[in-house]
Design a protein around this motif. Structure first.
Motif, PDB file in Angstrom:
ATOM      1  N   LEU A   1     -22.005 -33.011   7.923  1.00 60.46           N
ATOM      2  CA  LEU A   1     -21.957 -33.874   7.399  1.00 60.46           C
ATOM      3  C   LEU A   1     -20.799 -34.655   8.196  1.00 60.46           C
ATOM      4  N   CYS A   2     -19.497 -34.024   8.616  1.00 65.06           N
ATOM      5  CA  CYS A   2     -18.688 -34.251   9.636  1.00 65.06           C
ATOM      6  C   CYS A   2     -18.954 -34.672  10.466  1.00 65.06           C
ATOM      7  N   GLU A   3     -20.581 -34.121  11.450  1.00 69.07           N
ATOM      8  CA  GLU A   3     -21.078 -34.329  12.606  1.00 69.07           C
ATOM      9  C   GLU A   3     -21.468 -35.974  12.454  1.00 69.07           C
ATOM     10  N   ARG A   4     -22.257 -35.941  10.786  1.00 70.71           N
ATOM     11  CA  ARG A   4     -23.168 -37.087  10.921  1.00 70.71           C
ATOM     12  C   ARG A   4     -22.576 -38.156  10.232  1.00 70.71           C
ATOM     13  N   GLU A   5     -21.924 -38.190   9.768  1.00 71.97           N
ATOM     14  CA  GLU A   5     -20.807 -39.115   8.249  1.00 71.97           C
ATOM     15  C   GLU A   5     -19.300 -39.742   9.053  1.00 71.97           C
ATOM     16  N   GLY A   6     -18.515 -38.585   9.422  1.00 76.63           N
ATOM     17  CA  GLY A   6     -17.408 -38.363   9.005  1.00 76.63           C
ATOM     18  C   GLY A   6     -16.876 -39.235  11.028  1.00 76.63           C
ATOM     19  N   GLY A   7     -15.784 -39.496  10.148  1.00 72.93           N
ATOM     20  CA  GLY A   7     -15.348 -40.936  11.112  1.00 72.93           C
ATOM     21  C   GLY A   7     -15.068 -42.471  11.320  1.00 72.93           C
ATOM     22  N   THR A   8     -14.859 -43.060  11.334  1.00 73.21           N
ATOM     23  CA  THR A   8     -14.089 -44.571  11.063  1.00 73.21           C
ATOM     24  C   THR A   8     -15.290 -45.515  11.733  1.00 73.21           C
ATOM     25  N   LYS A   9     -15.842 -46.517  10.494  1.00 73.00           N
ATOM     26  CA  LYS A   9     -16.622 -47.416  11.127  1.00 73.00           C
ATOM     27  C   LYS A   9     -16.939 -48.816  10.531  1.00 73.00           C
ATOM     28  N   ILE A  10     -15.919 -49.665  11.635  1.00 73.44           N
ATOM     29  CA  ILE A  10     -15.647 -51.194  11.094  1.00 73.44           C
ATOM     30  C   ILE A  10     -17.279 -52.203  11.158  1.00 73.44           C
TER      31      ILE A  10
ATOM     32  N   ILE B   1     -15.829 -31.572  -0.499  1.00 77.02           N
ATOM     33  CA  ILE B   1     -14.889 -32.981  -1.367  1.00 77.02           C
ATOM     34  C   ILE B   1     -14.991 -34.140   0.089  1.00 77.02           C
ATOM     35  N   ARG B   2     -15.781 -34.846  -0.321  1.00 71.53           N
ATOM     36  CA  ARG B   2     -15.568 -36.944   0.750  1.00 71.53           C
ATOM     37  C   ARG B   2     -14.295 -37.017   0.015  1.00 71.53           C
ATOM     38  N   TYR B   3     -13.691 -37.731   1.193  1.00 68.32           N
ATOM     39  CA  TYR B   3     -12.524 -39.026   0.575  1.00 68.32           C
ATOM     40  C   TYR B   3     -13.140 -39.579   1.293  1.00 68.32           C
ATOM     41  N   ARG B   4     -13.778 -41.092   1.046  1.00 65.76           N
ATOM     42  CA  ARG B   4     -13.613 -42.461   1.729  1.00 65.76           C
ATOM     43  C   ARG B   4     -12.578 -43.525   1.350  1.00 65.76           C
ATOM     44  N   ARG B   5     -11.984 -44.352   2.443  1.00 65.45           N
ATOM     45  CA  ARG B   5     -11.119 -44.999   2.292  1.00 65.45           C
ATOM     46  C   ARG B   5     -11.864 -46.863   3.020  1.00 65.45           C
TER      47      ARG B   5
ATOM     48  N   MET C   1     -18.760 -53.974   2.079  1.00 63.91           N
ATOM     49  CA  MET C   1     -18.331 -53.299   2.831  1.00 63.91           C
ATOM     50  C   MET C   1     -18.081 -53.381   4.260  1.00 63.91           C
ATOM     51  N   LEU C   2     -16.318 -53.799   4.511  1.00 65.56           N
ATOM     52  CA  LEU C   2     -16.387 -53.665   5.922  1.00 65.56           C
ATOM     53  C   LEU C   2     -16.368 -53.327   7.035  1.00 65.56           C
ATOM     54  N   ALA C   3     -15.895 -52.289   6.002  1.00 64.43           N
ATOM     55  CA  ALA C   3     -15.106 -50.739   7.138  1.00 64.43           C
ATOM     56  C   ALA C   3     -14.985 -49.606   6.402  1.00 64.43           C
ATOM     57  N   GLU C   4     -14.633 -48.723   6.684  1.00 65.30           N
ATOM     58  CA  GLU C   4     -15.093 -47.492   5.767  1.00 65.30           C
ATOM     59  C   GLU C   4     -13.933 -45.987   6.776  1.00 65.30           C
ATOM     60  N   HIS C   5     -13.523 -45.449   6.445  1.00 61.27           N
ATOM     61  CA  HIS C   5     -13.209 -44.123   6.856  1.00 61.27           C
ATOM     62  C   HIS C   5     -13.290 -42.967   5.877  1.00 61.27           C
TER      63      HIS C   5
ATOM     64  N   PRO D   1      -9.665 -35.937   9.502  1.00 60.78           N
ATOM     65  CA  PRO D   1      -8.557 -36.164   8.931  1.00 60.78           C
ATOM     66  C   PRO D   1      -7.623 -37.179   9.027  1.00 60.78           C
ATOM     67  N   GLY D   2      -6.650 -37.628   8.319  1.00 63.99           N
ATOM     68  CA  GLY D   2      -6.480 -38.329   8.496  1.00 63.99           C
ATOM     69  C   GLY D   2      -6.184 -39.748   9.629  1.00 63.99           C
ATOM     70  N   ILE D   3      -5.404 -41.145   8.830  1.00 61.28           N
ATOM     71  CA  ILE D   3      -5.927 -41.876   9.651  1.00 61.28           C
ATOM     72  C   ILE D   3      -4.728 -43.064   8.843  1.00 61.28           C
ATOM     73  N   ASP D   4      -4.080 -44.028  10.043  1.00 62.01           N
ATOM     74  CA  ASP D   4      -2.928 -44.782   9.521  1.00 62.01           C
ATOM     75  C   ASP D   4      -3.168 -45.750   9.511  1.00 62.01           C
ATOM     76  N   PRO D   5      -3.390 -45.641   7.695  1.00 60.25           N
ATOM     77  CA  PRO D   5      -4.069 -47.116   7.150  1.00 60.25           C
ATOM     78  C   PRO D   5      -3.705 -48.270   7.769  1.00 60.25           C
ATOM     79  N   GLU D   6      -2.556 -49.062   7.740  1.00 65.27           N
ATOM     80  CA  GLU D   6      -1.980 -49.809   8.633  1.00 65.27           C
ATOM     81  C   GLU D   6      -2.604 -50.244   9.701  1.00 65.27           C
ATOM     82  N   ARG D   7      -2.892 -49.639  10.805  1.00 63.67           N
ATOM     83  CA  ARG D   7      -3.589 -49.754  11.493  1.00 63.67           C
ATOM     84  C   ARG D   7      -5.472 -49.808  10.928  1.00 63.67           C
ATOM     85  N   PHE D   8      -5.521 -49.247  10.241  1.00 63.54           N
ATOM     86  CA  PHE D   8      -6.943 -50.046   9.585  1.00 63.54           C
ATOM     87  C   PHE D   8      -6.738 -51.133   9.326  1.00 63.54           C
TER      88      PHE D   8
END
Length: 221
Positions: free
Chosen positions: A70-79, A157-161, A171-175, A202-209
């Motif tokens: 899951l980490c390899e396939r779906e993790g990270g930031t996508k704009i 546990i999956r977290y998505r912002r 959806m414009l972007a997701e982390h 883990p972890g992404i600066d929400p303001e930068r995102f």
């Protein structure tokens, strides 16, 4: 929790190991009575040892493999799309007009309800706060637990912002990040400490995102 760890280390683990040893000896003798060769008797004892390991830890290994995939396939930031000259947005964590002043938004809104938000409007460098007013934001920042039932059963546990267009649902972007809390035994033993705790992306600066997707109408200051 201290008592639980004490019982685990001094009672449960030794008792389980002793039970495993007894079962291995029984399996070896059982195979001997049935005239198995020495290699067959050893295989019977090893099968018991493998089973004794698999019962408490087998699902941990399987869960970790799924977690890594899951980490390899779906993790990270996508704009998927950026918005130029965005006037503002709604984000539950907003509690002041600082982001609007710092980055150049016309307004920002805090809260999760559409009908009752805290709005901070900027005009001539001055922030005006409006409480319990309807949201006027087109764009919303939504952190959410989107864990699937089968993932939760494996201790994942999956977290998505995400940033979305409220009008269209686009959806414009997701982390996306993941946490693996371990197999059933590890989750039970380490419940008070948050579980196994392996994390992916883990972890992404929400303001930068936010500002990388919703480009402020007046530009960053």
């Amino acid at each position: 929790m201290e008592l639980k760890l004490f019982l685990l280390v001094l009672v449960v683990v030794p008792a389980y190991l002793l039970l495993t040893l007894v079962c291995m000896i029984w399996a070896y003798r059982w195979a001997a009575r049935r005239k198995f060769e020495k290699i067959g008797r050893s295989a019977a004892a090893l099968a018991v040892a493998f089973l004794a390991f698999a019962i408490p830890f087998g699902d941990h290994a399987l869960g970790y493999v799924h977690f890594s995939q899951l980490c390899e396939r779906e993790g990270g930031t996508k704009i998927y799309r950026t918005v130029p000259k965005a006037e503002g947005f709604q984000w539950w964590a907003i509690s002041s007009g600082q982001m609007a002043l710092q980055y150049g938004y016309t307004f920002v809104e805090g809260g999760v309800d559409v009908d009752r938000v805290r709005r901070y409007e900027v005009k001539d460098g001055t922030v005006t706060e409006y409480k319990n007013v309807p949201s006027i934001s087109t764009y919303v920042v939504d952190p959410a637990d989107r864990t699937q039932p089968e993932e939760r059963q494996l201790g994942i546990i999956r977290y998505r912002r995400m940033i979305a267009d409220r009008r269209t649902g686009e959806m414009l972007a997701e982390h996306v990040s993941f946490q693996y809390r371990g197999g059933w035994l590890i989750r039970a033993l380490l419940a008070g400490f948050g579980g196994f705790g392996a994390k992916c992306r883990p972890g992404i600066d929400p303001e930068r995102f936010i500002t990388s997707v919703l480009k402020p109408v007046r530009g960053e200051k």
